[in-house]
Design an enzyme around this catalytic site. Structure first.
Site, mmCIF file in Angstrom:
data_model
loop_
_atom_site.group_PDB
_atom_site.id
_atom_site.type_symbol
_atom_site.label_atom_id
_atom_site.label_comp_id
_atom_site.label_asym_id
_atom_site.label_seq_id
_atom_site.Cartn_x
_atom_site.Cartn_y
_atom_site.Cartn_z
ATOM 1 N N HIS A 1 14.538 20.847 17.523
ATOM 2 C CA HIS A 1 14.790 21.338 16.166
ATOM 3 C C HIS A 1 15.037 22.843 16.120
ATOM 4 C CE1 HIS A 1 13.583 17.389 15.209
ATOM 5 N NE2 HIS A 1 12.299 17.597 15.032
ATOM 6 N N SER B 1 9.487 -3.324 13.542
ATOM 7 C CA SER B 1 8.179 -3.437 12.895
ATOM 8 C C SER B 1 7.402 -2.124 12.926
ATOM 9 C CB SER B 1 7.345 -4.523 13.588
ATOM 10 O OG SER B 1 7.149 -4.198 14.961
ATOM 11 N N LYS C 1 3.733 23.768 4.088
ATOM 12 C CA LYS C 1 4.908 23.176 4.718
ATOM 13 C C LYS C 1 6.147 23.964 4.279
ATOM 14 C CE LYS C 1 7.539 18.797 4.776
ATOM 15 N NZ LYS C 1 7.432 18.457 6.204
#
Length: 530
Positions: A265, A29, A374
């Site tokens: 990352h 959920s 970005k």
């Protein structure tokens, strides 16, 4: 001046098919499941890459019926494809949702796992599945040991002879909060799971252009001979986000940029860029080379030499932009962030690799939130020509060749070279050989989760973290975090305006190697502050 690549020959593919299985999604959920996992599985369904005998079983605390769960998934898929509504074909979507079921329960309640086991058996029968199961834990890390222990107690992670049927468990990052907690977590998981059952997910490794770095290096003879200290001056790896912390203030204020981006990352992109050629493209060979590279990273000065740390690592926090240049508030005014927070939202670092190939070549890494735009890219700057020709007064006037591997948002590859301008004079221009995935292949690269979920179903662990990689990464990062906590004055927390390219201290760090951060027009102009 710009020229473009064209596709010269048909695709050469070596792809195994996904095995029949059921995917049990914990935290069904939650936000991650609805934003990423379910849309990614639907993307595989559209490409006919899901196995023929397959189902999705959601598990969460929230009470929901199967129909209510399907309704939420329908909304999530529709929202994910808002820009391409044609992808949400009613017949295809209905067929996909027919594979979705749901069961509720508390993550630490043994009776909930009894219900889960019964529901898995029912789904195996209803969908004629083979008993293979993939458990995806889209949950906070503190729940990972609890869930894996309960799964084992309910015999849900037991595998058959020779691993058939199989059971695999996927863990979302972060893998611990520091080195000690990462090792403790690994010890707990090792009590209930075999190493081959553990898939540590870092979605950056699934990005199309991150994967293509390996193919670019090792499938093209013209670049690999140049991929060393003789020909490369430095490498810049950038992961910039234009947004602030949004609704993740509570998590981020306890993590910070170094934990959230560098420990995983950034170091993975560095490893893929700099690793040695593996013996084969099998998971263990590739992961072994990544581990060797990470263990070759020179530790940053901490402890007795901690006074030098600010010459290697810069940390900063965004503040409101003067004159309303950005609408973002100061980080300390974000929801769920402490008003006196010293959490860094930006880090720039100089990394050296102590091995034969890269000795003396600086790898300059930067990542931050609330930056100008970005962008994620790996930029390899080659050494300048050794002798000046063409009437130039110095080598500095001859621009260096730069190879840019664009990870996002405009996935592709750029290579800048020098060429003569047409005309009677010897005038040079910089040309960009530019390749974009969407231009050449006519499609937008699939989401990273599609690649990684498919690999999970195939049992391919190449693009997943190994225990050794997690330990090596934390061994580099942990001393810096301890140094900041114990001696904050040695590495002060700088500030930068939201919407800028970061603090002036990061520009000084780059000037220390005789270079500047990349500042092409497509990245929004200059990085250095006026």
């Amino acid at each position: 001046m710009e020229t473009r690549f064209t596709l010269q020959q048909p695709n050469v593919c070596a792809e195994a098919s996904a095995e029949d299985c059921g995917i049990v999604v914990f935290g069904a959920s939650g936000d991650l499941v609805q934003r990423k996992l379910i849309p990614a599985l639907y993307g595989l369904h559209l490409r006919n890459l899901l196995p023929s005998r397959f189902y999705i079983l959601g598990f969460a605390r929230s009470d929901m019926t199967d129909e209510q769960f399907r309704g939420r998934m329908r909304e999530a898929i529709t929202a994910a494809h808002a820009e391409h509504p044609a992808a949400v074909a009613q017949e295809k979507l209905d067929a996909f949702l027919a594979m979705c079921r749901y069961v509720s329960g508390d993550y630490n309640d043994p009776r909930a796992y009894e219900r889960l086991s019964m529901r898995c058996s029912t789904c195996d029968r209803d969908f004629d599945a083979t008993g293979n199961r993939l458990f995806y834990l889209a949950l906070p890390p503190d729940l990972h040991p609890v869930v894996t222990r309960r799964l084992a107690e309910a015999d849900l992670t037991d595998e058959g002879p020779q691993g058939r049927p199989w059971a695999r468990v996927v863990f979302e990052k972060p893998f611990g909060h520091d080195l000690a907690s990462a090792l403790h977590l690994d010890s707990l998981l090792g009590r209930t799971l075999a190493p081959s059952q553990i898939f540590r997910m870092d979605h950056y490794l699934g990005k199309e252009t991150v994967q293509s770095v390996l193919m670019f290096r090792f499938a093209n003879a013209i670049f690999e001979p140049l991929w060393n200290r003789r020909y490369i001056d430095h490498v810049q790896i950038t992961t910039a986000e234009s947004l602030g912390v949004e609704h993740r203030g509570g998590y981020y204020d306890n993590a910070g940029c170094l934990r959230d981006m560098f420990q995983n990352h950034m170091l993975q992109m560095l490893a893929i860029t700099a690793m040695e050629p593996p013996a084969s493209f099998q998971a263990e060979s590739v992961r072994d080379e990544r581990v060797k590279l990470m263990r070759s990273l020179r530790p940053w000065p901490c402890g007795d030499t901690g006074g030098e740390l600010c010459n290697w690592v810069v940390r900063a926090q965004y503040e409101a932009a003067p004159g309303g240049a950005s609408s973002l508030p100061a980080y300390r005014n974000e929801p769920d962030v402490a008003p006196d927070s010293v959490t860094e939202t930006y880090v720039a670092a100089k990394v050296l690799i102590d091995n034969w190939r890269w000795q003396g070549v600086p790898f300059m890494l930067r990542s931050g939130k609330a930056l100008h735009r970005k962008v994620t890219e790996i930029a390899v700057t080659f050494r300048r020509v050794p002798h000046v020709l063409f009437g130039l007064s110095s080598k500095a006037q001859m621009p260096a060749n730069v190879l840019v591997l664009k990870i996002q948002p405009d996935e592709g590859i750029d290579l800048t070279i020098q060429a003569k301008q047409p005309g009677p004079k010897s005038c040079m221009s910089t040309m960009a050989l530019s390749f974009k995935y969407k231009d050449i292949f006519g499609v937008t690269p699939p989401d990273a989760y599609e690649r990684l979920l498919l690999d999970c179903m195939q049992g391919d662990r190449t693009l997943f973290w190994s225990r050794e990689e997690v330990e090596a990464a934390w061994s580099l990062i942990d001393p810096v975090l301890s140094e900041w906590a114990a001696h904050p004055q040695r590495c002060p927390l700088h500030t930068y305006p939201a919407g800028s390219w970061g603090p002036q201290a990061a520009d000084a760090l780059m000037r220390s190697i005789g270079a500047r951060w990349r500042r092409p027009p497509e990245m929004g102009g200059t990085h250095e502050q006026p």
